[in-house]
Design an enzyme around this catalytic site. Structure first.
Site, PDB file in Angstrom:
ATOM      1  N   CYS B 201       0.910  -1.216  -0.039  1.00 43.24           N
ATOM      2  CA  CYS B 201       0.050   0.062  -0.119  1.00 43.24           C
ATOM      3  C   CYS B 201       0.957   1.415  -0.015  1.00 43.24           C
ATOM      4  O   CYS B 201       0.473   2.262  -0.579  1.00 43.24           O
ATOM      5  CB  CYS B 201      -0.710   0.108   1.292  1.00 43.24           C
ATOM      6  SG  CYS B 201      -1.837  -1.524   1.574  1.00 43.24           S
ATOM      7  N   ARG B 242     -12.426  -1.934  -1.938  1.00 46.82           N
ATOM      8  CA  ARG B 242     -11.770  -0.983  -2.467  1.00 46.82           C
ATOM      9  C   ARG B 242     -10.229  -1.805  -2.325  1.00 46.82           C
ATOM     10  O   ARG B 242      -9.324  -1.852  -3.237  1.00 46.82           O
ATOM     11  CB  ARG B 242     -11.596   0.243  -1.989  1.00 46.82           C
ATOM     12  CG  ARG B 242     -10.487   1.321  -2.517  1.00 46.82           C
ATOM     13  CD  ARG B 242     -10.690   1.879  -3.761  1.00 46.82           C
ATOM     14  NE  ARG B 242      -9.736   0.935  -4.803  1.00 46.82           N
ATOM     15  CZ  ARG B 242      -9.196   1.126  -5.727  1.00 46.82           C
ATOM     16  NH1 ARG B 242      -9.869   2.244  -6.419  1.00 46.82           N
ATOM     17  NH2 ARG B 242      -8.586   0.601  -6.407  1.00 46.82           N
ATOM     18  N   CYS B 246      -7.266  -2.914  -4.922  1.00 42.50           N
ATOM     19  CA  CYS B 246      -5.950  -2.577  -4.999  1.00 42.50           C
ATOM     20  C   CYS B 246      -4.964  -3.868  -5.041  1.00 42.50           C
ATOM     21  O   CYS B 246      -4.116  -3.975  -5.585  1.00 42.50           O
ATOM     22  CB  CYS B 246      -5.624  -1.618  -3.796  1.00 42.50           C
ATOM     23  SG  CYS B 246      -5.702   0.084  -4.035  1.00 42.50           S
TER      24      CYS B 246
END
Lengths: 109, 285
Positions: B201, B242, B246
């Site tokens: 991330c 979401r 990702c």
């Protein structure tokens, strides 16, 4: 009748005579184009709002033809001049024959 | 016009284009319905002081047109789903014949500030719970109704409705005490590279926010605006969905929405936005 259809309009509460006001309208509707297929390959039948009109005290302000390419929850914004106090009437016509309407009063001031 | 002049124009164009594309967060301000001021930039919470100085809402990374949709509830398509969520709130369901409203009353009173503290430690259950987990606990144990599927229609609509009454209030999830272990797990996940592309991330949302990844303008990956109405799929999108998108984009096998891993990650990512206002339902592309 398509499910979950709900019209919404936003009109100022008052305006000056001859003033151009902005009117916003939105109707929640899935606007199924008739081009898509479901999981087993069958065409999902077209189901759209095909016409929208707005009248002010019985006089037509705008008359719109909507086509299948218009996306879900069609939003229409337009301007109108206000000659006197009165009522805007909004009407949406569904492919299935349903008619949805809404009305808003406007005062002069 | 000679060749040199053309080259000069071309390079001038490239220069100005790169200025536009360099982007970063803009300096606009967001006020919803002319009455709710939204804090979209705030000093970074203490726990991430060595990572970034300022936390920035994803709103700043979108175009002016997309941004303006969020400034008025009439223009915000997410509010359609909030209305549906309110209908669900008021509808009785399950064997007890109760609706959410029977116990909790008007969400504009009872639910103000709720979104700001979730995910939250639940002492009785001995776990960190997201808002949707808590809603399902109510449904199963108090209403005798079936649990909603994670991030699906009713769950996400009611979550958006609960978020909407907290708009403008600062996110403030607790990361100490019993939630600390889950938070640490979430932090671990945030910095762990996944997939064939070996991206964490942090690689995109901490080290490269404001830059472009192909055509996408990278934000800080803040979740204060969730549930988010995305123009690309014309519906509300949940935090876990979401995350899944990702992780999938790193070409990894993903965790499932509602899994313990995503709950931990949600707590950690939410804590990275402590101080930003709740925006849900926000509008993004």
């Amino acid at each position: 009748m398509a499910s979950g259809v709900k019209p919404r309009v936003k009109v100022p509460k008052k305006a000056a005579v001859g003033e151009a006001i902005t009117i916003k309208t939105l109707i929640s509707h899935k606007m199924e184009s008739g081009q898509r297929k479901d999981k087993s390959g069958n065409i999902i039948p077209r189901s759209i709002i095909n016409r929208f009109t707005c009248d002010f005290n019985g006089e037509n302000v705008i008359d719109v033809t909507l086509e299948p390419a218009i996306s879900t929850n069609p939003y229409l914004e337009f301007q109108a001049t206000v000659p006197s106090e009165g009522e805007f009437k909004f009407t949406w016509y569904d492919d299935d024959g349903s008619v949805y309407d809404a009305a808003k009063k406007i005062a002069i001031g | 016009m000679n060749f040199k002049a053309l080259t000069a124009i071309a390079s001038a164009l490239t220069l100005s284009a790169s200025f536009v594309a360099a982007g970063g967060a803009d300096d606009d301000t967001l006020v919803v319905n002319d009455e709710i001021s939204i804090v979209t930039k705030a000093a970074a919470p203490a726990h991430m002081a060595d990572a970034v100085d300022e936390v920035i809402s994803g709103w700043h990374f979108r175009t002016d047109e997309t941004q303006s949709l969020q400034a008025d509830d009439f223009d915000n398509p997410g509010m359609l789903f909030v209305e549906q969520g309110l209908d669900v709130w008021n509808t009785a369901d399950g064997s007890e014949g109760k609706s959410c409203a029977d116990c909790h009353g008007d969400p504009e009173e009872s639910m103000v500030g709720v979104r700001t503290v979730y995910p939250k430690w639940n002492e009785a259950a001995g776990e960190v719970r997201t808002l949707q987990m808590q809603m399902n606990d109510c449904r199963e144990n108090r209403m005798g109704a079936e649990a909603w599927k994670y991030d699906k229609a009713d769950a996400i609509n009611v979550e958006a409705m609960i978020a909407s009454v907290s708009r403008g209030l600062p996110m403030n999830v607790a990361i100490d005490g019993p939630a600390a272990a889950t938070w640490e797990q979430g932090k671990e996940l945030y910095y762990t590279r996944t997939g064939q592309l070996e991206l964490s991330c942090a690689n995109c949302h901490e080290q490269n926010f404001g830059n472009y990844i192909r055509a996408d303008h990278l934000s800080q990956g803040q979740i204060n605006g969730f549930p988010t109405y995305r123009l690309k799929n014309a519906k509300l999108n949940g935090v876990h969905s979401r995350f899944k998108g990702c992780v999938r984009d790193t070409r990894a096998e993903t965790y499932k929405p509602g899994s313990a891993e995503f709950v931990a990650l949600e707590l950690y990512v939410a804590s990275r936005g402590n101080g930003l206002s709740v925006e849900g339902p926000s509008v993004r592309n």
